[in-house]
Design a protein around this motif. Structure first.
Motif, PDB file in Angstrom:
ATOM      1  N   ILE A  61       4.292 -42.038 -47.248  1.00 14.93           N
ATOM      2  CA  ILE A  61       4.157 -41.196 -46.066  1.00 14.93           C
ATOM      3  C   ILE A  61       2.800 -41.537 -45.459  1.00 14.93           C
ATOM      4  O   ILE A  61       1.759 -41.251 -46.060  1.00 14.93           O
ATOM      5  N   GLU A  62       2.854 -42.190 -44.310  1.00 16.34           N
ATOM      6  CA  GLU A  62       1.624 -42.649 -43.657  1.00 16.34           C
ATOM      7  C   GLU A  62       0.816 -41.463 -43.148  1.00 16.34           C
ATOM      8  O   GLU A  62       1.340 -40.603 -42.443  1.00 16.34           O
ATOM      9  N   THR A  63      -0.459 -41.428 -43.515  1.00 13.41           N
ATOM     10  CA  THR A  63      -1.359 -40.376 -43.057  1.00 13.41           C
ATOM     11  C   THR A  63      -2.431 -41.003 -42.169  1.00 13.41           C
ATOM     12  O   THR A  63      -2.663 -42.209 -42.228  1.00 13.41           O
ATOM     13  N   THR A  64      -3.056 -40.170 -41.366  1.00 10.15           N
ATOM     14  CA  THR A  64      -4.102 -40.640 -40.457  1.00 10.15           C
ATOM     15  C   THR A  64      -5.238 -39.619 -40.428  1.00 10.15           C
ATOM     16  O   THR A  64      -5.135 -38.540 -41.016  1.00 10.15           O
ATOM     17  N   ALA A  65      -6.276 -39.966 -39.704  1.00  6.89           N
ATOM     18  CA  ALA A  65      -7.397 -39.043 -39.542  1.00  6.89           C
ATOM     19  C   ALA A  65      -6.937 -37.739 -38.893  1.00  6.89           C
ATOM     20  O   ALA A  65      -7.500 -36.674 -39.156  1.00  6.89           O
ATOM     21  N   ALA A  66      -5.902 -37.801 -38.067  1.00  8.36           N
ATOM     22  CA  ALA A  66      -5.400 -36.598 -37.383  1.00  8.36           C
ATOM     23  C   ALA A  66      -4.897 -35.543 -38.374  1.00  8.36           C
ATOM     24  O   ALA A  66      -4.956 -34.349 -38.090  1.00  8.36           O
ATOM     25  N   THR A  67      -4.412 -35.964 -39.550  1.00 10.47           N
ATOM     26  CA  THR A  67      -3.962 -35.022 -40.577  1.00 10.47           C
ATOM     27  C   THR A  67      -4.951 -34.973 -41.747  1.00 10.47           C
ATOM     28  O   THR A  67      -4.588 -34.507 -42.829  1.00 10.47           O
ATOM     29  N   ARG A  68      -6.155 -35.490 -41.518  1.00 11.56           N
ATOM     30  CA  ARG A  68      -7.184 -35.561 -42.555  1.00 11.56           C
ATOM     31  C   ARG A  68      -6.691 -36.392 -43.746  1.00 11.56           C
ATOM     32  O   ARG A  68      -7.043 -36.138 -44.872  1.00 11.56           O
ATOM     33  N   TYR A  69      -5.851 -37.380 -43.492  1.00  9.91           N
ATOM     34  CA  TYR A  69      -5.285 -38.256 -44.519  1.00  9.91           C
ATOM     35  C   TYR A  69      -4.535 -37.464 -45.591  1.00  9.91           C
ATOM     36  O   TYR A  69      -4.541 -37.829 -46.764  1.00  9.91           O
ATOM     37  N   ALA A  70      -3.899 -36.380 -45.184  1.00  4.71           N
ATOM     38  CA  ALA A  70      -3.104 -35.554 -46.091  1.00  4.71           C
ATOM     39  C   ALA A  70      -1.688 -35.448 -45.553  1.00  4.71           C
ATOM     40  O   ALA A  70      -1.461 -35.478 -44.346  1.00  4.71           O
ATOM     41  N   VAL A  71      -0.729 -35.330 -46.457  1.00  6.50           N
ATOM     42  CA  VAL A  71       0.667 -35.114 -46.087  1.00  6.50           C
ATOM     43  C   VAL A  71       0.818 -33.656 -45.655  1.00  6.50           C
ATOM     44  O   VAL A  71       0.304 -32.746 -46.309  1.00  6.50           O
ATOM     45  N   THR A  72       1.529 -33.440 -44.567  1.00  5.28           N
ATOM     46  CA  THR A  72       1.785 -32.082 -44.076  1.00  5.28           C
ATOM     47  C   THR A  72       3.235 -31.695 -44.374  1.00  5.28           C
ATOM     48  O   THR A  72       4.081 -32.571 -44.614  1.00  5.28           O
ATOM     49  N   PRO A  73       3.544 -30.410 -44.328  1.00  4.16           N
ATOM     50  CA  PRO A  73       4.937 -29.989 -44.519  1.00  4.16           C
ATOM     51  C   PRO A  73       5.893 -30.646 -43.523  1.00  4.16           C
ATOM     52  O   PRO A  73       7.014 -31.024 -43.903  1.00  4.16           O
ATOM     53  N   ASP A  74       5.472 -30.805 -42.274  1.00  8.09           N
ATOM     54  CA  ASP A  74       6.341 -31.443 -41.275  1.00  8.09           C
ATOM     55  C   ASP A  74       6.617 -32.902 -41.621  1.00  8.09           C
ATOM     56  O   ASP A  74       7.745 -33.384 -41.458  1.00  8.09           O
ATOM     57  N   MET A  75       5.594 -33.608 -42.094  1.00  9.22           N
ATOM     58  CA  MET A  75       5.772 -35.010 -42.478  1.00  9.22           C
ATOM     59  C   MET A  75       6.739 -35.114 -43.657  1.00  9.22           C
ATOM     60  O   MET A  75       7.609 -35.989 -43.695  1.00  9.22           O
ATOM     61  N   LEU A  76       6.588 -34.207 -44.620  1.00 12.80           N
ATOM     62  CA  LEU A  76       7.463 -34.195 -45.793  1.00 12.80           C
ATOM     63  C   LEU A  76       8.904 -33.900 -45.385  1.00 12.80           C
ATOM     64  O   LEU A  76       9.830 -34.599 -45.804  1.00 12.80           O
ATOM     65  N   PRO A  96      -7.996 -43.156 -52.233  1.00 13.93           N
ATOM     66  CA  PRO A  96      -9.389 -43.521 -51.979  1.00 13.93           C
ATOM     67  C   PRO A  96     -10.051 -42.754 -50.832  1.00 13.93           C
ATOM     68  O   PRO A  96     -11.207 -42.979 -50.548  1.00 13.93           O
ATOM     69  N   THR A  97      -9.344 -41.849 -50.172  1.00 15.32           N
ATOM     70  CA  THR A  97      -9.884 -41.239 -48.953  1.00 15.32           C
ATOM     71  C   THR A  97     -10.887 -40.128 -49.207  1.00 15.32           C
ATOM     72  O   THR A  97     -11.704 -39.825 -48.341  1.00 15.32           O
ATOM     73  N   GLY A  98     -10.822 -39.486 -50.358  1.00 12.91           N
ATOM     74  CA  GLY A  98     -11.701 -38.361 -50.639  1.00 12.91           C
ATOM     75  C   GLY A  98     -11.230 -37.060 -50.015  1.00 12.91           C
ATOM     76  O   GLY A  98     -11.869 -36.023 -50.176  1.00 12.91           O
ATOM     77  N   THR A  99     -10.115 -37.103 -49.326  1.00 13.84           N
ATOM     78  CA  THR A  99      -9.593 -35.905 -48.659  1.00 13.84           C
ATOM     79  C   THR A  99      -9.284 -34.812 -49.668  1.00 13.84           C
ATOM     80  O   THR A  99      -8.653 -35.064 -50.690  1.00 13.84           O
ATOM     81  N   MET A 100      -9.734 -33.613 -49.345  1.00 16.70           N
ATOM     82  CA  MET A 100      -9.399 -32.460 -50.154  1.00 16.70           C
ATOM     83  C   MET A 100      -8.631 -31.480 -49.272  1.00 16.70           C
ATOM     84  O   MET A 100      -9.069 -31.147 -48.173  1.00 16.70           O
ATOM     85  N   MET A 101      -7.478 -31.066 -49.756  1.00 20.38           N
ATOM     86  CA  MET A 101      -6.649 -30.145 -48.988  1.00 20.38           C
ATOM     87  C   MET A 101      -7.234 -28.738 -49.066  1.00 20.38           C
ATOM     88  O   MET A 101      -7.720 -28.320 -50.118  1.00 20.38           O
ATOM     89  N   THR A 102      -7.151 -28.014 -47.954  1.00 16.45           N
ATOM     90  CA  THR A 102      -7.552 -26.611 -47.980  1.00 16.45           C
ATOM     91  C   THR A 102      -6.529 -25.853 -48.813  1.00 16.45           C
ATOM     92  O   THR A 102      -5.391 -26.313 -48.985  1.00 16.45           O
ATOM     93  N   PRO A 103      -6.895 -24.679 -49.325  1.00 15.82           N
ATOM     94  CA  PRO A 103      -5.907 -23.917 -50.102  1.00 15.82           C
ATOM     95  C   PRO A 103      -4.658 -23.597 -49.287  1.00 15.82           C
ATOM     96  O   PRO A 103      -3.548 -23.624 -49.816  1.00 15.82           O
ATOM     97  N   GLN A 104      -4.832 -23.329 -48.006  1.00 13.71           N
ATOM     98  CA  GLN A 104      -3.693 -23.010 -47.142  1.00 13.71           C
ATOM     99  C   GLN A 104      -2.780 -24.222 -46.962  1.00 13.71           C
ATOM    100  O   GLN A 104      -1.551 -24.093 -46.994  1.00 13.71           O
ATOM    101  N   ALA A 105      -3.374 -25.402 -46.764  1.00 11.24           N
ATOM    102  CA  ALA A 105      -2.586 -26.620 -46.581  1.00 11.24           C
ATOM    103  C   ALA A 105      -1.840 -26.976 -47.866  1.00 11.24           C
ATOM    104  O   ALA A 105      -0.669 -27.363 -47.831  1.00 11.24           O
ATOM    105  N   LEU A 106      -2.510 -26.829 -49.003  1.00 12.02           N
ATOM    106  CA  LEU A 106      -1.874 -27.120 -50.289  1.00 12.02           C
ATOM    107  C   LEU A 106      -0.721 -26.152 -50.546  1.00 12.02           C
ATOM    108  O   LEU A 106       0.380 -26.567 -50.920  1.00 12.02           O
ATOM    109  N   GLU A 107      -0.954 -24.879 -50.294  1.00  9.38           N
ATOM    110  CA  GLU A 107       0.091 -23.880 -50.483  1.00  9.38           C
ATOM    111  C   GLU A 107       1.294 -24.153 -49.576  1.00  9.38           C
ATOM    112  O   GLU A 107       2.447 -24.094 -50.019  1.00  9.38           O
ATOM    113  N   ALA A 108       1.030 -24.490 -48.324  1.00 11.31           N
ATOM    114  CA  ALA A 108       2.119 -24.764 -47.374  1.00 11.31           C
ATOM    115  C   ALA A 108       2.939 -25.972 -47.822  1.00 11.31           C
ATOM    116  O   ALA A 108       4.169 -25.971 -47.722  1.00 11.31           O
TER     117      ALA A 108
END
Length: 190
Positions: A61-76, A96-108
């Motif tokens: 699942i390709e991520t970009t800076a727009a999603t903070r290099y994280a998978v979103t529920p919509d992408m999934l 390798p991105t270092g991205t950390m998901m917020t608790p809300q993003a992880l929960e979603a």
């Protein structure tokens, strides 16, 4: 763990020979050959290599800076709609991105995966190595996830080959049997 005032059952802890064996154990316990498992791209190359060695199909699942290099529920959901996914593996903080998901993003994302019947694996190896905000575990949202961690990074014990995984009660016996036959145990010294 607790979320929104509701207790989340945690499951069982399995001590492993580092995180690599925990990934192998979780993939074998969760998926049959041919299972489709999503991972973020960019991502840690070993995920792909282990999954493919076990006969699973890796779905990037390709991520970009727009999603903070994280998978979103919509992408999934979009990827799952194209062709059914059996699992998703997320790392937060990510390599390798270092991205950390917020608790809300992880929960979603966990809730979206569960609503779609997709098994959720959380790589939490870099927990504790964060400076801008605290790390949150997937276990704060659900006890029906697999969480993998190790002493290598945060505890500076790379090479000691000691890690752990938290699995739902329903997977505990499968993981135990697989570990006894594939790895026997973690090194006694560790």
């Amino acid at each position: 763990a607790e979320t929104h005032g509701v207790d989340v059952p945690i499951g069982r802890i399995a001590v492993t020979m580092g995180s690599s064996s925990a990934f192998i154990l979780s993939f074998l316990a969760l998926f049959e050959a041919g299972a489709r498992v999503a991972i973020a791209s960019p991502g840690y190359p070993a995920y792909k290599n282990i999954l493919e060695a076990l006969g699973c199909e890796v779905v990037f699942i390709e991520t970009t800076a727009a999603t903070r290099y994280a998978v979103t529920p919509d992408m999934l959901a979009a990827e799952h709609a194209r062709r059914r996914l059996d699992g998703i593996l997320i790392a937060s903080p990510a390599n390798p991105t270092g991205t950390m998901m917020t608790p809300q993003a992880l929960e979603a994302l966990i809730e979206a995966s569960q609503d779609l019947g997709i098994r959720f694996i959380s790589d939490e190896i870099y927990h504790g190595l964060s400076y801008e905000m605290p790390c949150h575990t997937a276990l704060e949202t659900s006890g029906d996830v697999v969480v993998i961690n190790s002493f290598s990074k945060y505890y500076c014990m790379t090479g000691w080959r000691i890690g752990w995984m938290v699995v739902p009660e329903s997977l505990a016996r499968s993981v135990e049997c697989l570990a006894q036959n594939l790895f026997i145990s973690a090194p006694q010294l560790s």
